[in-house]
Structures are given as C-alpha cells and as structure tokens.
Write a protein that holds these residues in place. Structure first.
Motif, short mmCIF file in Angstrom:
data_model
loop_
_atom_site.label_atom_id
_atom_site.label_comp_id
_atom_site.label_asym_id
_atom_site.label_seq_id
_atom_site.Cartn_x
_atom_site.Cartn_y
_atom_site.Cartn_z
N LEU A 130 0.66 -0.96 -0.31
CA LEU A 130 0.21 -0.18 -0.19
C LEU A 130 1.20 1.33 -0.31
CD1 LEU A 130 -3.05 -1.28 2.44
CD2 LEU A 130 -2.95 -0.21 0.29
N PRO A 131 1.92 1.41 0.60
CA PRO A 131 2.56 2.64 0.47
C PRO A 131 3.40 2.93 -0.10
CG PRO A 131 3.15 0.76 3.06
CD PRO A 131 2.59 0.42 2.36
N ILE A 132 4.19 1.78 -0.97
CA ILE A 132 5.02 2.12 -1.49
C ILE A 132 3.76 3.24 -2.57
CG2 ILE A 132 5.80 0.82 -3.68
CD1 ILE A 132 6.51 -1.95 -1.46
N PRO A 134 15.99 3.55 -8.24
CA PRO A 134 15.16 3.35 -7.71
C PRO A 134 14.29 3.55 -6.62
CG PRO A 134 16.72 5.07 -9.43
CD PRO A 134 16.42 4.61 -9.90
N LEU A 135 13.37 3.46 -7.19
CA LEU A 135 11.35 3.26 -7.12
C LEU A 135 11.76 1.76 -6.31
CD1 LEU A 135 9.24 4.12 -9.51
CD2 LEU A 135 9.45 4.96 -6.49
N VAL A 136 12.56 0.75 -6.52
CA VAL A 136 12.80 -0.65 -5.51
C VAL A 136 13.64 0.00 -4.30
CG1 VAL A 136 13.93 -2.72 -5.55
CG2 VAL A 136 13.18 -1.98 -7.92
N HIS A 137 15.05 0.97 -4.03
CA HIS A 137 15.17 1.47 -2.97
C HIS A 137 13.95 1.90 -2.36
CE1 HIS A 137 18.65 3.32 -0.95
NE2 HIS A 137 17.96 2.86 -0.60
N VAL A 138 13.13 2.90 -2.37
CA VAL A 138 12.56 3.04 -2.15
C VAL A 138 11.30 2.04 -1.77
CG1 VAL A 138 10.08 4.80 -2.37
CG2 VAL A 138 12.29 5.68 -3.44
N ALA A 139 11.06 1.49 -2.17
CA ALA A 139 10.41 0.00 -1.66
C ALA A 139 10.19 -0.82 -0.82
CB ALA A 139 9.61 -0.90 -3.28
N ALA A 151 7.08 -5.92 -4.94
CA ALA A 151 6.16 -4.31 -5.15
C ALA A 151 6.95 -3.03 -5.59
CB ALA A 151 5.64 -4.42 -3.56
N GLY A 152 7.98 -2.90 -5.67
CA GLY A 152 8.54 -1.64 -6.03
C GLY A 152 8.57 -1.66 -7.60
N VAL A 153 8.84 -2.78 -8.14
CA VAL A 153 9.14 -2.80 -9.89
C VAL A 153 7.66 -3.34 -10.10
CG1 VAL A 153 9.74 -4.01 -11.24
CG2 VAL A 153 11.16 -4.50 -9.37
N SER A 196 5.35 -12.19 -2.22
CA SER A 196 5.81 -11.10 -2.92
C SER A 196 4.76 -10.89 -4.26
CB SER A 196 7.01 -11.77 -4.08
OG SER A 196 8.45 -11.70 -3.13
N PHE A 197 3.86 -12.14 -4.40
CA PHE A 197 2.92 -12.59 -5.59
C PHE A 197 2.18 -11.34 -5.07
CE2 PHE A 197 -0.81 -14.78 -6.59
CZ PHE A 197 -0.47 -14.20 -8.09
N PHE A 198 1.45 -11.49 -3.16
CA PHE A 198 0.75 -11.08 -2.74
C PHE A 198 0.96 -9.14 -3.00
CE2 PHE A 198 -1.49 -9.73 1.03
CZ PHE A 198 -2.58 -9.80 0.24
N ALA A 199 2.25 -9.21 -2.52
CA ALA A 199 2.47 -7.51 -1.62
C ALA A 199 2.63 -6.46 -3.55
CB ALA A 199 4.24 -7.64 -1.56
N ALA A 200 3.07 -7.66 -4.88
CA ALA A 200 2.58 -7.12 -5.89
C ALA A 200 1.07 -6.64 -6.50
CB ALA A 200 3.55 -8.19 -6.75
#
Lengths: 767, 767
Positions: free
Chosen positions: A82-84, A233-238, A269-271, A301-305
């Motif tokens: 969510l917050p990502i 960088p969005l992956v890092h942020v995630a 989730a980041g990607v 991971s599947f769920f986060a995505a």
C-alpha cells in the motif's frame, strides 16, 4: 559413544542457546557492516514461533496474539504494498513525478501563464495541439524567451540558457540534499539491496531519511534531464518502506532473516509499481534481487505485487484502465524472417551491455581511487551542464526519456503526427495508412533517423558517466531508451528494405506490394529489452516486464530470442551484470549464486591458520580463567572462537562469538557478584570441580553454539562454497579425523575466490 | 593438529574419490528405488568438467570436445523443446489429438460419409453450420442412428448406445495397452516426476516405452470421454523426451544431478506446449515440479520453452497466429465491486480443492489397500461406462471438455449462437448486443444454467473417481472445467442481478440501464483459475498460465485475488496439494520444501542406533580383514558404513557405501591376485605395517568419501532437515565432541516427520 555424556546430558529442550537461562540482552545481534548467520536467525524465529504456539491455548489474548503473529507476514506485505504505492507512486510518481516531475521538466522550457502549477500538457489542454511537433502553438504556454524577450531575436538562445539554468539548479539541489541529509540515497540502490538480502548489515541504508531524501531527489534528478531513470531507485524506496513497516512487527524487526523475506517482497512490489508489472516484479525479485527465495517468499511477493497492482489499478494513473505504462497495439503479426534482425538487436544489446559495464566500472573505479571523487557536487553539476547543453538542440534528447520510449514503441497510425511517421501516404493526406499503400519514407523520416542516431551516441556516452553519480539514478529507462532508438532505426531500415525490394525471396512470400508488413515499433520494443538484458543480464523477468509493460503477449518469441542472445553475447565478455560489478567494486561480501566455483582446492588450503600463521585462537571448555579469556579476546581480532574439550585432544565442542562473549562478560560483571579475574569460565553443563577457595565460576554455556558447522580438511572447496551459499553460513570449522584444524569464514572464501580469479583478495573488505 | 597427517597426507588433487587410481566400473551408480546423493553427483560433474577443460588446449579435437561439452546443455534443451513439440504436439496434439482425438471423439456420435477420416467439423466445413446447436444439420455427417436405423424411431437410443459402446472400446484399449506394455504410463505422472526431480531413481519411468504408450493411450483416454485432461500427462511425455535425449550426451546421461536439470527444463517445455504458455511453463517448473531450480536451470527452461513456443508459433495450430488455446477478448473492464464475487469464486475453488484431495486420496487408498485394486481394467470400464451413460443426455457433458471451457470463457457477442447467449436483445434479432440494450436472460439461458449445474455435479463426482485410474489422466482440464462452470453460473447471476437492480448503490455508479457491465466469461476464467489453484496450490505459475492461455493481461488482479484466496482456503484444510498427497500415498521419499519442520527434537533423538538398538555397524580404517568386512556387510542391511580411526577413539574418518564396497571387493577379487579372506582391508593412504607372512592387503581408499557431512548430536532437527533439503543429502553422521555417535538418513528424517505428524512412519517405503 562411551564418552558421549560429558556436556551433552542436558534435557531435550536444550538448543543452540540454552533456553532455560534468561537470555542476555544484546546477544544474537550484529554489528554494522557484518554478515548475518542465516541458520541461527532461522532457529531463533522457529523458537519464537514455538513459544507463541505453546502459549496459544492459555487465554483468548494469547490466541489473538498467535493469530496476529501468523498473519503479520501477510499484513506487513500488504502494508508495504500500500504505502509503497501511496508514497512512491501516488505521492511521487503521480502527484510528484507525474505532475511535479512533468512540471519541473516543462519548467525548463517555459511556464503556464493561466496557472503557474500547470505543466505544458495541462496548460494546453484546450488547444488540442499537445503533440510534439505543434508544441509551441498553445497561447497560454509561454517559453522563457517569449516571457522575457517577447517575440524578438535571440529567443532560441534565451530558451537554451533557461533550459540549462533550470537543469543545473535541479541537479545542484538534488546532489546537495543527498550529500547533506542521506548519503545512502544516491545511486540505484540495487547492488546494496542485493548485498543486504544476501545477509549483510548496512544500518540506515533502508531508513526513513533515505526514503524521504531519495523520493525528493529522485524527482529533481529526473527533472534535471540527466540520463537516468526512476525505476531502479523506486525499488530502493520500496525496500525502505518494507523495512520501516517491518518495525511494527517484532517477528520481522528482531530477526534479520525474516526481515529479508519482507524486503524480497518489497522489491517485487517496487517493480510492480514502477512498471505496472506485478508478475514481472515477482520474477525480478526472484532472478535479480533476492538471494534466498523460498516458495513462501514467492507467495508473499506475489501478494505484495497484487496489492500494489490493485491500488495502481484503482487510481488508474495512465487513464486507460490498464496497468501498463507503454501500451502498444500493433496491427500486423511478426514473420519468421524477422527473427534475424531481432537476434541482431540481441547482439547489439549484449555488446552494449558488456561495453557499458566495463566503461562504467572503469570510470567509477577512477572516481573511487583518485582525488576527483572528492567533489561529488561539482561532478554532478558538470555532467548536468554537459547533458543540458548537448541535449537541447536535438528534440529526441530534449524530451523526457519515458515519452521518447513511448513514441519509439508506438506504431505509426493515421493520427500519429510524429516526425518518425511522415510516410508518403500520410503526407498525401490519405488516412488509409497502415492499410494503405505508400510506406515510402519522406525526408522527414530520414532527418528523424539522423537525429535519433545522434541521440543514441549522446545517450550511450552520458549514461556511462551518469550511473554512479551521487544522485538517485536508475538504469532501466536509459538502457531501454538506447535499445529503443537502435531498434527503431533498424526497424525503419528493414521496413524501407522491404518496401523497395518487395520481390526479394525473403519478402516475397509475405510482404505484398504496398502492404504494411514491418512494424518498426516492435523493433524498438525488442531493442529495448535486449539492451536492458545486456546491462542487467536478466532473462525471464525482463521478458515478463516488457510484455506486461506493453501488453504485447504475442511478441513473446521475438522478445525471448533477443533477450537470450543478448545474455549470451554479454556473458561472452564477462559474466557479471552491472549490479554484481558494482557490488565487487564496493567490496561487499556477496557470494554470488550464479558464479560457479570450478577450482580444485580443498578446505585445508583455504582455512586459517595458514602454514606460517599463529595457531588458531581456541577456548577450552572448562579450564580457563576469565583473565585468560579476556586476554585471548583482546589479542585477536577474529569474530568467534571454537571451544574444544582440551588442548591435548583438540576435540570440538562448539563455537562462541566474540560479540556474545563480550556482552556476556559485561552482563555477568554487572549482575552476578563474585566474578573476578581469576574466576573459572566454563562452557559445560555442570561446573567443574574447583578448589574450595576459588571465586565463583562463570557459566557461558548459554552463548555457546553447540552445533557449529564442520567440514573435514579433505572437503573440496566447491562443496564448502555450496554449503555457504545454500545455508547462508558465516563461518565453518575444519576438522581432521574428529580434531579441530582451523576455520573458514565467508570472507576467507571470497578472498580465495578473488585470488583464484587473479584479482586482489584485499578488495573484499567486510566480514 | 598433531595427528592431522595420518590419512590426510595425500596430494592436493586427491578428492572425494581418489582420482589417481583407476576408477572401478559401477562405483558411483545407484540401485533402482534409491535416493541419489546430490553433492557427490555435482562433484563428479565438476571433476569431469575440469578434466575436459584441462585437456582443451592439447589439440583442436579436444577443444571441439570441450566446446561441445559446454554447449551440450543448450543443445539438449533445444532437442527436448523440438521433439516434445514434434512428438507431443505435432504428432499427438495436432495430427493425433487435434485430429485423431477429435475424430475419435466424434466417432462416438457418428461418421462422415464422404471421407471416413474426417471429423465432424471437417466433414461439415461447407455447410457453415458447425456450431453446437445446429450440429445435426450437415448432410454428409451421419449419426450412427441415421446410418443404421435410417430416420426411424429409436434413433436417440441408438446414438446413446453407440456413444457408450465407443467410449467403452476406447477406455478398454487404453487400459489394456497401459497394463500390458507400460504400467508406468498411467496417471498424470507429475507426482512421480516431482519425486524423481527431488533425487530418486525410478528406472523406466521416463523410458521410451512409457513415452510411446502414454502418447497413444492419452488420445484414447481423452476420446473415451472420461473426466480427464491431456496437459498433465504431456509434462510426463516431455520429461520422457528430455530423458531420452539426455542419453545422447554423456554429461547428462552419466550424472543423475545434471540429468535432473534437463528434466526441469523439459517439464517447462511440456507446459509450454500443452498450454501454449512459455513463461507459465517456466514458472510451473519452478513452483510445482522442480526441487532445485538454480538460475542456470531457469535459463535453460526458458530456452526450452522458447524453442517449444517457437515451433508452436511456426505451425500455428489454433489458426489465429497466437500461441494461446482459449483466446478471449472482453469488451468491458472489470469493476472494483466485482472483486467480491471473484473472491467468492476463490473460496469455492479452495473448498473444491480441499474436498477433492481428501475424497480422491481416500478413494485411492481404498484402491491400494483392498482387493478392489486388483482389477484395474474392470474399474476403468465401469467408470467409463458410468461417465458415458450419464454424460450423453446433457450437451455440456457430452461435449469435449476443452470446447466446453472455450464456450464458457467466451463473451456473448452478436454472432454467438450458444444457448448461453440467448439474451432478449439477441432473440429480437437486434444485433446490437453487447452495445445494445436488453441483457435480460431468456428461458434458454435458464435452462442452460440448469444443465450447467447438473454438469458441475457430474464433473465433480466423476473427477474424484477418475484421477488415479490406470490410464493417463491429467487434472488441469477437469478442474478448470469445474471452475469455469461455477464461474459462468455466478457470472450470469451477477449479470442478471445488475440488470434487474441497476439502481442498487453497488451498481448505480458504473452500471447504466441497459449497459453491458458484467462479463460472465471473465467469471468463468477466474473460476477456472481458482479451482485449478485449489487442487494444485499453485499461485504465480497458475496466474501466468491462465493469462497466457487467454491473453487476458488486464484481468491479472482478479485472477491473482481469486488464486490467492483459493490457496488460503485450501491450505486451511490441509497444506498438501494433490501431487504431494499422491506422493505421500505412494510412500516416496520426498522431503517437501514447502512444509516447515517446527518440532523441537534434536539430532540424537532421530539418529540410529536408538537407545535399545544394536550398536552402529562401523568399519575401522586399517585393522579389519576382508572376512570381517564381508561379515559386517552380510549381517546388516544399511546402505553405508562410517569408517573410524579405531574402536577406542571413535573418531570419524569417512563414509563408504555398501554398494561401492561390494563392487570394489568383487573387482579386486577378479583383477588383483592374492586377495584372500584374511587379507587386511585398509582405507588409509599407506598400507599398515603387517606381519611378513600375511596376504596382500586390499586398499579401498578410492571408494571412501573423505568428506562426509556431520552434525553434532545437539543440532536441532530443523537445521538437519534444512541441510538435507538444501544440499540434497542421502545421509549425515552424528558426532559428539568429535566422536561418532550415529547416523541419520533421509528415510529416518521422513519417518520422524511422519511420526511427529501422527502418521504411520512405516508408510515411507524407500531409501
């Protein structure tokens, strides 16, 4: 079997750590820049789990707690998903990036008079002439030259100057913020995340400051026009979001191994958010980022995505009820013969990847080793200035890179006004293209091709110098842009070839006169995938990301062929992807699972002590005094000590960590009375028989790891490396016929591997 | 360290096996129904690789050989990808399955007069009335009743009789062929392939006979109308191809670990071909089938799937230049509210999965344990007879299951003549649907819903009794059919609800009067995914397969939500999927990576010898005679023996396998002279000093594993289980303070796990 009962006669609940005694605070934690012990972390977690489970039936409260514990895994990935999204995509990509970055980007060219905070597209919404070619015909939008100089001469120079000025301002702001507030916010972050996931501690790397500063500076860096993207960088942020949210759940915050499960899911989730590619995100986490990826993490991971994709779907950022960023629709299928140019694009991608990795690493090494690396702000400003000055005259480099990729991917339809689509049929006013007849290129297309070629050279050079600057910088978008440009050029070339030589045996079968049989946009897509593949050496995840990105499910075979070729060609020049190369450059202790260890060395050749070293520092189980112990600790620098039965027999009992011993001694001094320098220290279950006048002995069994990993001295190093990789060990003891001979740590292995590869073993810096 | 040189003073190239001596033929192979030792196999392969590499520079021929060796991995997967396709899909699915199976299937109903070998569709090509409703209006096509009785009365009975007669004939032929020629060809084969991939030997399971018979009987079984699919068995067929082609390459044929890499890739290619889903195939191999899936295998699988998909694309079997089997195109997006019915479908899928697994396992256990399992032919015929008799009257069960799924997935358009699409707007002759106005269902839809409900109950019951019969039987298509039926019913219900109550707050926002806002076909798709997920507990791979199968990239969130729900609901009733349940039923030694070991037992509680057992059979390194050794071997049944320094010290030297010792002794007796019963047997580097008159001693060092895995007796079993899983061990020795205490084998662990789960430990049958 006879003497088996000495120290091992404890009850069956006695484990790795003696649980009957009160745990000592601090034991079992790690220092910064140290490697974690996966096995110990997992045992700790199962222990905690069992404790909660055994209490479950005591009361409703305990039952609720156990339920909460069982579901906290799903909860934390939901929260991360969510917050990502809300932070990274809503706040950043949408309101900030998709608005602020667009606004900042357009600010370089001009300003909207009716409303200052409108970007060019919003400003010109009414005039319906938002395409690239007609860009300056909107009345409300004023370029800087129009605003300052009016319609007089020198307006081009004025626009040029303001473009460069704003680019430099954004770049300066970005690098200053990074330098002052969060030095970890620079770069793409993926090499460090890979290292952290492989079991390494870098405190603060995934903290709230990094999160905040990276989010802000990312927008500035993208707006400054530097050749970088925001997806890495969005992956890092995630991962920062995942890390911060894991602190809400003691299950994850207190266990480094469990925390890494959350981080794996967070990077997926980041990607998922960065590209709108949920499945691609999961595969990216699996193939590129994660070190251990059990099925449970796959599901998480599947769920986060899923959560991230769901929120993305509800907000509908691209306005087409699709998740995808570069949705394309091609009208013609591809033909078998086209595999040849696709594979050529794969070769180009592989060559570009290999060249980029070498050049970029050489440049970064120079930056690290010379004085020149001491002025990051100056460097960023210089690169930004060169980028802005060179980029302005060429419309394809002045443009936002994402928009450029989108334009290159898009098939020429009757409504397309891009210069790339000025075919003769269109110029004649006939709207029948692509069903129509005249696919001959006009001079407009040729001049676009020239500009694209220049843009290609520019992007190639600038990306090498940009990746590694002290601003947040991703590599996905620049790599894809380079591939898309090359692909589009090849595509147009093949198209014109087919148009003028439609009676060649190659084209005769399927390319009728006047028919539209080549799709240059598809070549751009394949080229983008190939170049990204050459740089990162991803395969499956890349194909999935690209086809989720574009919706081009039917073009999976061309994509697979190009990506596979790109990987093979790239691997021929060096097996490392860009992220592994940066890990090695930084000397992180990363035991790559992809590299095979093929040498014939044995464990005893790698273990310490070497032939001429001092003997191994060992502790005996029950005949040392506290002074002797402290002496050994102060005189050596190793992180742990094997405990043996006696100096004579050299039979191994267990292993004790330096940090744990220090903490335990301090704790005992504070809490237990009568502990003196000549107190006896013992690791056995029962205290040894001591003379009557001796001081109170100190029991250290609770910090003794009674199941250390051992291998024999004859074990081939390939097996040892395999064990370290698969089990995530920190150290392993070497025995011969049951006697302790030495110790092998992860650092020893990495140094040995560097030595065997004729590299400097001292480049491995951390434990 | 003092006594470290005894047996360990060999040169540094001395490894696991002493390579300076000539290898003994047969050492290092395995018996049927035994577990392989992954570590040893991998070492063997690296040794072979190094040998080839070191010779590389000697001559051009050796260099070619090394190149061939390096590329044989890609070559074998290419070969596997090609013939899997040519055999399985071209020969089977296309000329056989898509023609023969169709022909056989239609033969049950009638025959084509103009050409006997035409199926119904080919026969009626001209008459343009090939839809289901108009089926009997084609002049060339004669039903059996028409042929035999003419247009007289009793034709329905006659058709009924012939339908049943052909179904029984096909079923009888299939089961007889399986019984006589290849008993391993029955079932889906996936449980056995999972076991084989986890490191188990079943000779002949992937042989040429299995391949041939399974291919033929699969067509017969599908044609017989039994409730089974051909997708699961195609994975088995693909693995057979992979296994057979691996015999062309000594790198793979002689190494059980390497062979399993090829099999992993083959199973990916199998799914790629069965569903036209290359990425889904790779993920299926990763998530469901494979045990070890390193990145190298991922790339190989990807490549095999690419080759298979490429050939599939060139042949273009579905005639739409798409890879996909059930291509659908929906006209409306989905709405947030619809997640609720989708999740309901997920719950249904999970419940169905849990129910199916329990019921099917109970039935299979009954078959195994009672007399009833002794008559497989009778059982197949009975089930086929019941299926045919019950199926005939209902058009939805009489139909081919794949066609049924396709019909259920398809959205109702103006050209759709199915009974499911008889909405009022269509009946009025208005062709405006779906843009048009009247989505009210007619009695035709309601009667179709009734028939579908009956079909659902029929399929649920018959699938339980069918899966496990002695014919090739897959589970994918029946599960998907059940889900698709349930989904379509729910979809139509929601659609009618939205139609009649479009002013409800739920529908008001987005469902205008007369608009077409619900797509029942999408519900069928989601339901199919949920049911398949409930049975197999796949997640990511399933979603990817379904969206590759249907091209429905935009519906990824509904699919993910339903599949995830289905998995959760299913897991609440039991964590095993159907394949794991069948593995356990058959007692295969499969250490599931998904199940976590959560008990607190220690290694010494699991190891043999137990408290009241005989002491462990051990060998000493240099003071046994051949007679003593043979005595120990004949008196015990264990598969290997630890070698210790001496009975007094109990310090461990290494481990020798029973099979290797037997082979080595036989070999020595044949080749070396002077080996007698009182010859001294030694495992050390140098022969012990013997009296002058003693016979020639026998050196067995070459078969001694000098790096056996050891754990201490205090090691928690969770760590031991982890080591076994991740390293693929066969056995592990247990020590205490450097002395040998006992041994733990994979079987011991599985029995211990069964015991902890309150199951019968004797159900684990193999080593």
């Amino acid at each position: 079997m006879s003497n088996g009962g000495g120290g091992g006669g404890a009850s069956s609940s006695t484990h790795l750590l003696d649980l009957l005694e009160e745990p000592i605070p601090g034991v079992g934690t790690y220092d910064d820049f140290h490697t974690i012990d996966w096995v110990r972390e997992k045992c700790k977690d199962r222990e905690r789990h069992r404790k909660i489970n055994s209490k479950k039936k005591e009361s409703a409260w305990e039952f609720t707690k156990s339920l909460y514990d069982a579901w906290s895994g799903w909860l934390v990935v939901t929260l991360t998903g969510l917050p990502i999204f809300f932070l990274a995509e809503t706040a950043l990509s949408l309101s900030l990036s998709h608005a602020a970055a667009d606004w900042l980007n357009d600010l370089k060219e001009g300003v909207c008079l009716s409303a200052m905070w409108f970007n060019h597209e919003q400003c010109c919404w009414d005039s319906n002439e938002t395409t690239f070619a007609e860009r300056d015909k909107c009345p409300q939008w004023k370029t800087w030259a129009e605003l300052i100089l009016g319609q007089g001469p020198g307006s081009y120079i004025m626009n040029y100057f303001m473009f460069t000025f704003w680019a430099l301002s954004f770049a300066f702001l970005a690098v200053s913020l990074v330098k002052v507030f969060a030095p970890y916010a620079c770069g793409s972050g993926i090499p460090e995340i890979k290292t952290i996931l492989s079991g390494f501690i870098i405190r603060g790397y995934l903290g709230k400051w990094t999160l905040m500063i990276k989010t802000i500076t990312l927008v500035l860096a993208v707006a400054s026009g530097l050749s970088l993207g925001k997806e890495g960088p969005l992956v890092h942020v995630a991962c920062c979001c995942g890390n911060i949210f894991s602190y809400l759940f003691p299950k994850y915050s207190k266990n480094e191994a469990k925390k890494r499960e959350v981080l794996s899911a967070a990077s997926a989730a980041g990607v998922s958010v960065a590209f709108g590619a949920p499945i691609g995100g999961v595969l990216f986490s699996l193939e590129e980022v994660s070190y251990y990826f059990p099925l449970k993490t796959l599901w998480r991971s599947f769920f986060a995505a899923l959560v991230a994709a769901f929120v993305l779907r509800s907000i509908n950022p691209f306005g087409n009820s699709r998740l995808v960023l570069f949705y394309v629709e091609y009208h013609t299928p591809w033909y078998l013969f086209e595999l040849f140019p696709f594979i050529l694009l794969g070769v180009f991608g592989g060559l570009w990847g290999a060249f980029f990795i070498r050049a970029n690493i050489a440049w970064c090494r120079r930056r690290k080793s010379t004085r020149f690396g001491k002025y990051p702000v100056l460097e960023v400003i210089t690169v930004a200035a060169i980028t802005a000055i060179v980029a302005f005259p060429n419309p394809y480099t002045r443009q936002n890179t994402s928009e450029l990729i989108k334009e290159l991917f898009t098939d020429c339809g009757p409504l397309e006004s891009s210069q790339l689509c000025q075919y003769r049929s269109q110029m004649n006013g006939s709207q029948a293209y692509p069903a129509g007849s005249d696919a001959a290129a006009t001079p407009g297309v040729y001049s676009a091709m020239w500009q694209l070629s220049l843009a290609l050279i520019f992007k190639i050079i600038m990306t090498i110098f940009t990746f590694g600057l002290k601003v947040p910088s991703g590599l996905f978008i620049p790599s894809m842009a380079i591939g898309a440009i090359a692909g589009r050029i090849v595509g147009i070339a093949v198209e014109q070839l087919a148009y003028y030589h439609h009676d060649w045996f190659l084209f005769r079968e399927w390319c009728e006169v006047g028919a539209d049989c080549i799709t240059p946009g598809l070549y751009a897509m394949v080229g983008a995938a190939a170049c990204l593949g050459g740089v990162t050496r991803m395969t499956v995840s890349l194909v999935v990301i690209v086809f989720e990105l574009t919706g081009g499910l039917e073009y999976i075979v061309p994509l697979m062929a190009a990506v596979m070729t790109s990987k093979w060609v790239g691997d021929a020049f060096g097996r490392e992807g860009i992220y592994e190369a940066h890990i090695r450059l930084n000397g992180y202790p990363f035991l790559d699972a992809k590299e095979e260890f093929t040498h014939t060395t044995l464990a005893r050749e790698v273990m310490r002590p070497r032939r001429n070293d001092l003997p191994l520092a060992v502790l005996t189980q029950d005949d040392m005094t506290l002074a002797e112990l402290q002496n050994i600790i102060s005189q050596t620098s190793c992180n742990g000590f094997p405990v043996i039965v006696s100096k004579e027999s050299q039979r191994l009992v267990g292993f004790a960590l330096r940090r744990d011993i220090t903490i335990a001694i301090e704790n005992a001094r504070r809490k237990q009375e009568g502990i003196m320098l000549n107190s006896r220290v013992y690791f056995t279950q029962h205290a040894p028989t001591l003379p009557a006048d001796s001081p109170r002995p100190l029991k250290l069994r609770s910090i003794l790891d009674m199941s250390p990993f051992t291998v024999t001295d004859h074990t081939p190093m390939e097996i040892v490396v395999d064990i370290f990789r698969k089990l995530g060990l920190r150290q392993c003891l070497v025995t011969h016929n049951g006697r302790l001979l030495g110790i092998i740590t992860k650092k020893d292995i990495l140094r040995h591997m560097a030595q065997m590869a004729n590299q400097d073993p001292e480049s491995i810096m951390f434990n």
